[in-house]
Structures are given as C-alpha cells and as structure tokens.
Design an enzyme around this catalytic site. Structure first.
Site, PDB file in Angstrom:
ATOM      1  N   LYS A   1       0.857  -1.186   0.000  1.00 39.79           N
ATOM      2  CA  LYS A   1       0.000   0.000   0.000  1.00 39.79           C
ATOM      3  C   LYS A   1       0.892   1.234   0.000  1.00 39.79           C
ATOM      4  O   LYS A   1       1.907   1.277   0.691  1.00 39.79           O
ATOM      5  CB  LYS A   1      -0.944   0.054   1.203  1.00 39.79           C
ATOM      6  CG  LYS A   1      -1.926   1.248   1.048  1.00 39.79           C
ATOM      7  CD  LYS A   1      -3.039   1.257   2.067  1.00 39.79           C
ATOM      8  CE  LYS A   1      -2.582   1.834   3.372  1.00 39.79           C
ATOM      9  NZ  LYS A   1      -3.732   2.181   4.246  1.00 39.79           N
TER      10      LYS A   1
ATOM     11  N   ARG B   1     -10.395  -0.364   6.829  1.00 38.56           N
ATOM     12  CA  ARG B   1      -9.629  -1.487   7.355  1.00 38.56           C
ATOM     13  C   ARG B   1      -9.296  -1.334   8.832  1.00 38.56           C
ATOM     14  O   ARG B   1      -8.903  -2.314   9.476  1.00 38.56           O
ATOM     15  CB  ARG B   1      -8.376  -1.725   6.524  1.00 38.56           C
ATOM     16  CG  ARG B   1      -7.379  -0.587   6.513  1.00 38.56           C
ATOM     17  CD  ARG B   1      -6.378  -0.752   7.580  1.00 38.56           C
ATOM     18  NE  ARG B   1      -5.066  -0.307   7.150  1.00 38.56           N
ATOM     19  CZ  ARG B   1      -4.416   0.680   7.725  1.00 38.56           C
ATOM     20  NH1 ARG B   1      -4.964   1.384   8.700  1.00 38.56           N
ATOM     21  NH2 ARG B   1      -3.205   0.996   7.322  1.00 38.56           N
TER      22      ARG B   1
ATOM     23  N   GLN C   1     -13.569   7.496  10.522  1.00 40.78           N
ATOM     24  CA  GLN C   1     -13.072   6.378  11.322  1.00 40.78           C
ATOM     25  C   GLN C   1     -14.057   5.995  12.418  1.00 40.78           C
ATOM     26  O   GLN C   1     -14.226   4.813  12.741  1.00 40.78           O
ATOM     27  CB  GLN C   1     -11.707   6.726  11.932  1.00 40.78           C
ATOM     28  CG  GLN C   1     -10.992   5.523  12.488  1.00 40.78           C
ATOM     29  CD  GLN C   1     -11.048   4.316  11.556  1.00 40.78           C
ATOM     30  OE1 GLN C   1     -11.530   3.243  11.939  1.00 40.78           O
ATOM     31  NE2 GLN C   1     -10.605   4.484  10.310  1.00 40.78           N
TER      32      GLN C   1
ATOM     33  N   GLY D   1      -7.169   7.203  17.299  1.00 43.78           N
ATOM     34  CA  GLY D   1      -6.796   8.483  16.690  1.00 43.78           C
ATOM     35  C   GLY D   1      -5.305   8.700  16.534  1.00 43.78           C
ATOM     36  O   GLY D   1      -4.857   9.213  15.508  1.00 43.78           O
TER      37      GLY D   1
ATOM     38  N   ASP E   1      -1.910   8.363  15.365  1.00 51.99           N
ATOM     39  CA  ASP E   1      -1.268   7.616  14.279  1.00 51.99           C
ATOM     40  C   ASP E   1      -0.034   8.341  13.767  1.00 51.99           C
ATOM     41  O   ASP E   1       0.419   8.092  12.654  1.00 51.99           O
ATOM     42  CB  ASP E   1      -2.262   7.394  13.135  1.00 51.99           C
ATOM     43  CG  ASP E   1      -2.716   8.719  12.530  1.00 51.99           C
ATOM     44  OD1 ASP E   1      -2.391   9.778  13.107  1.00 51.99           O
ATOM     45  OD2 ASP E   1      -3.402   8.691  11.502  1.00 51.99           O
TER      46      ASP E   1
ATOM     47  N   LYS F   1       0.830  12.708  18.658  1.00 51.41           N
ATOM     48  CA  LYS F   1      -0.617  12.574  18.871  1.00 51.41           C
ATOM     49  C   LYS F   1      -0.905  11.703  20.098  1.00 51.41           C
ATOM     50  O   LYS F   1      -0.229  10.697  20.323  1.00 51.41           O
ATOM     51  CB  LYS F   1      -1.286  11.953  17.637  1.00 51.41           C
ATOM     52  CG  LYS F   1      -1.359  12.896  16.442  1.00 51.41           C
ATOM     53  CD  LYS F   1      -2.234  12.284  15.356  1.00 51.41           C
ATOM     54  CE  LYS F   1      -2.403  13.224  14.172  1.00 51.41           C
ATOM     55  NZ  LYS F   1      -3.220  12.585  13.110  1.00 51.41           N
TER      56      LYS F   1
ATOM     57  N   SER G   1      -4.138   1.185  18.223  1.00 49.48           N
ATOM     58  CA  SER G   1      -4.119   0.828  16.799  1.00 49.48           C
ATOM     59  C   SER G   1      -3.322   1.841  15.983  1.00 49.48           C
ATOM     60  O   SER G   1      -3.551   3.048  16.094  1.00 49.48           O
ATOM     61  CB  SER G   1      -5.562   0.805  16.280  1.00 49.48           C
ATOM     62  OG  SER G   1      -5.589   0.698  14.877  1.00 49.48           O
TER      63      SER G   1
END
Lengths: 311, 311
Positions: free
Chosen positions: A63, A106, A134, A213, A215, A219, A285
């Site tokens: 990707k 995803r 999201q 959130g 990422d 953050k 995540s």
C-alpha cells in the site's frame, strides 16, 4: 492486470472482519512478512510505503498512502492510497486498487476484533469520541461482532455528534457529554488530538478502549494515567512506539515498552487475553499493511474491475 | 490517474540519459530522498519496494519490482515492475506505469553517464560481455554519449553473440573471444555470473569498466584483483555492499568499504573524477529508485496513457 476504482463499495463488513482477524492470527503466529513502513517526506506532507506478504491468505503487495493535512482546502482528501497486489508464485502485478476508502474501512475491523476478544461482555454500551469516517467505520465493524445496545457519541461540535448519532443504524444512539460517553463498556477514541482528551477519572474498571486516533508522533488522546491502570495491547510494537497512543507517554518517560501486555495477534491466537472482568484493556491501533492486504483480498473478490493490459 | 501500459516504447534515449544524469547530480548533492530498497521474500522469488522523491525533477513515487528466476519456464519475464507516481504537492496518485521495460532501460543511462565521465577518451572501443536486454540497453545509451568506433561482443553462446552484433546499429560490431572483448576502452559486463568471469590479466591500464550484472548477494563478474588495481565507483554504497559487484569480495575480506573511490553522483557533480589517463575505473551499478523516477518522468511526457477514475 485489474484496476478497482471503487474498491470500498459494497463490501461485506462481516467478511472483512474475518479476513482481518485471520491476518492478525497469522501476525500472532509470526507467519507474515511485514517490513516497517517507509516514510518519504514531501513539501507539505508525506507518503508511506507498506509492503507485506500473508502466506495463509495467499496475498502479497504494497500500500502507498499519503498524508497531506492541507489537502481539504484544495478539495482533496488528506489521505489517499493505492494498493498494488502481486501474484504470489510469479510476482506478476495483478491488481491496482483505489485504497482511499479501504484505508478508512480497514481500521474498523481491527477495532472490532480487539473488542470481540477484549470487551468485558458481549452486550455492550459503545462510547464514540469523534465523528469522522473512522468513528463510523468502528461502529459498523464492532456492531458485527458484538451486540451494541446503545451508542453514546461525543464531538467538540454538538451538531456533528447529533448528525452522527442519527446516521447510525444501531438501535439506540445519542449525543451526550464527554463524561457520559466515557461511561460505557467499549470506548473508541478517533480524534486527531495532540493532548489527552480523556481524563483518567472518567474511565471505570472493566472497560475496553480502542485508541484509534493517534497515528503519528505527537498525537495522544488518553491521560497516561489510564495506560498505567490498564493492560495495553498494540497492533505492532515498533509502530506503536513510533506513532501510536503510547508514543508521547514513551517519549516523556511516562510509559515503558515492557508495560505492553501483548499484540492483538497474540490475543487472537489465545496467547494473551483479558484476565479479569474488572481490568481495563486498551488496544492501541496504528494500522498494519496486513490489514490493507486482507481488505484488498475481499475487495478483489467483490468489487468491479477495469481490465488493463500489462504483459 | 493515468496508466501507461507501454511506458518504454519510443522513448528518446538521449533525453533519458539527461534526466538520469540530473538525478545522479541531485544524489551527489544529497538532495534526494531514497530510503533503502525493502525486500519481501515470496515462495520462489522476491519483490522489492523502492520509494523516492526527487525535488529538482519534481517527481515522487515507488517502484515495485519482482525477481522470479523460474518465470521464463512459465512464459513470464523473470523481472516485472510497476511504478506509481504521486503528485508532489498533494500526494495524490497520478500515474501507474508498466515499468518492466523501463527497468531494463534505466540501467543503460547510468552506465552511459559513468562512461561519459570516466572513460579514458571520447572515441571508444566498447567491449560487451553478455547479450541480454541489459547488454543492448548499455550499448544504445553509451552510443548517445560517446563515439563508439567498434563494439566487441562475447557470450558463452557464440550464436547469441553473433546475432547480438548483427542487431546493433553502431558502425563496426563483431563477435570475438572473451580476451579480445576485454581489450577495449569501455568494458561492460552484464551476466548473472556467480564466479569471476573476467580475469585480471585481460584488463589493461586506462580502461573503464561498467560492472552491471551483479545485482544480488553472491553474484560477481570480475576477478577481485581488478578491483584492487582500479578506482571503484558505486551508485549507492549501501546497495553495493549488499548486492553489487563488490558484495562477494567484501564478504570474503578481499575488498574494504574504505576502498570505494566515490559515488556516480559525486562524479557527475565533479567532486570525484578519473585522475590519471592510465588508471582503471570501475562503475558498480545496482540500480537506484531515482533512476526509475527519472525515466518514469520521460515516459509520462512521451508515452500513451489510459485514463482511470481515481477520486
């Protein structure tokens, strides 16, 4: 070679959840190849290259995804993506997918799989912080894995929160205060916050939190005290250190890498689990290339393609 | 977004040479972003992901290329490639190029630029070892930079060598012995050899050698004694250590990294050069992502495209 211009249209979310779960099981069993994301900096943003190979799904590819925060002012999405798929026995490029929508979609299944294994019970009140794409992807995917009896939504902008709540097809959806949103079984945070938005005192024992959130470096959404009370699971340790919810606490010495309880892959294969009903669990995540390949596989089965000459 | 199915057709080689030279100048001036190639292993081959950004050519993107030695038995090329181009100010994917032919073509200009700067004179006898697609790309590109008075060709298979010589449009082309081929001004080696094919005693002072064939660990074409007599230039030191002509000698302790005389980029910007008419120079080529972007830029200007919906 095929091109899928609308790869995210009409996908069966339950099927995507299963493929993503299978990809995390392979990750937990150390059966995937997934080199670290490679970043290239452009004048007003960056792009990331994410190659991987998932033997059990028989899919390999890359990707390529950009992040350009100034794009919306130009009428373009902040994030756009292509996924290239190679045939695993010959290396021949067989598909190019418009992965902009797939990139939003995803992450929903990863949150849904985390909730399936780590939530305190199967019938849950869901709290959603933020109302972007999201947030919607998380609710849709989680609702396929668990019974969601109520969704509580908070956004800085109450109009957005009300619109979001009215858009959902779960049975009971309401825009409430941030404290009341946090009073739930599964809390999902989906904001681009750079300072802790969720206070420690709002979080009660036995909850599960999907921290979605954060990422990028700098953050964070959660008071680091929450991480101290909780058992923290990550998708990939290296990516989480670099850009996940734990990145700011780690950089400030408020969280240590040994405090990580395990990976989502280890949870899926049963190597790690929620151990007590009253413990707080967090899933941090960051997004893995294997999720992109798993969803690309479904998109190639279900989507419409344009044939392109290659050889 | 545009797809270029025949991106290598009808390209102006002289123009490609200029763009590749410009890319190497940027590399020499440390103005490019080019993270190391990322390898993913598949059951009977591998694929490499090569991202880069060239600010002065205003081009950013990623080449994805496989190597599957068993493919010819299946009627497929060993090497196939796609290049994805992103718009540099927004990160939007704007082009997908069939880069299989471009991958062959882009190494020719690197050899041509090396020969232009390092060859002992402008009117040269060219010796070519091997008669594959890379051999042809080298002759075609070098003939644009220098006057090639004679081409001497050697292959293990003499019929291939004669066919190759008769195919060239340079004025005087002949299939000769390997020793006689090495007796030239510019020697180009393009074989997949895993042991030294070119003996030290065949190489005379003042020659320039393009060592093109070695592109993976374990491959080598030159007697390491030649490297000791020569000044060795590389395209990229890290890639050359890993998979260039010097990789085997380095692994055996027969060559040291400090022996590298410089990069081709440093040669193009005049920081390094041939210092004496009688010195032997070697260019060890492994292939850089910036070459792929430079040739993609020309292909996008000159090639025919299919329009694809993206946003």
């Amino acid at each position: 070679m095929k091109y899928y211009p609308d790869a995210d249209k009409g996908l069966d979310i339950a099927l995507v959840n299963r493929e993503v779960e299978s990809a995390f099981a392979d990750h937990g069993n150390d059966r995937v190849q997934m080199p670290p994301k490679v970043y290239v900096t452009l004048p007003t943003g960056d792009f990331r290259t994410m190659p991987a190979y998932l033997p059990s799904l028989d899919i390999a590819g890359v990707k390529i995804v950009n992040v350009h925060p100034e794009n919306p002012a130009k009428g373009l999405p902040t994030v756009m993506a292509l996924t290239i798929i190679l045939e695993t026995t010959t290396g021949q490029p067989v598909a190019v997918l418009n992965a902009t929508g797939l990139t939003d979609m995803r992450t929903g299944p990863a949150g849904a799989i985390a909730a399936k294994y780590l939530a305190p019970k199967k019938d849950c009140v869901l709290g959603i912080i933020g109302t972007g794409r999201q947030a919607e992807a998380q609710v849709r995917a989680i609702a396929r894995e668990l019974t969601v009896s109520e969704v509580r939504v908070w956004s800085r902008n109450q109009i957005h929160a009300e619109a979001f709540a009215s858009r959902l097809d779960t049975p009971d959806n309401r825009s409430v205060s941030i404290e009341r949103t946090c009073d739930c079984d599964i809390l999902v945070t989906t904001t681009p916050s750079r300072s802790p938005l969720i206070q420690n005192e709002w979080i009660h024992e036995g909850m599960h939190i999907n921290a979605i959130g954060a990422d990028a470096p700098g953050k964070q959404e959660l008071d680091p005290e929450i991480l101290h009370r909780a058992r923290v699971f990550v998708d990939d340790p290296a990516q989480a250190f670099h850009s996940g919810e734990i990145n700011v606490p780690i950089s400030k010495g408020l969280f240590q890498t040994w405090m990580i309880a395990g990976t989502l892959g280890e949870v899926v294969i049963g190597k790690r689990r929620r151990e007590r009903p009253d413990e707080i669990t967090v899933f941090d995540s960051t997004g893995l290339a294997i999720q992109d390949l798993a969803i690309a596989k479904i998109a190639m089965q279900q989507g419409k393609a344009i044939d392109l000459p290659f050889l």
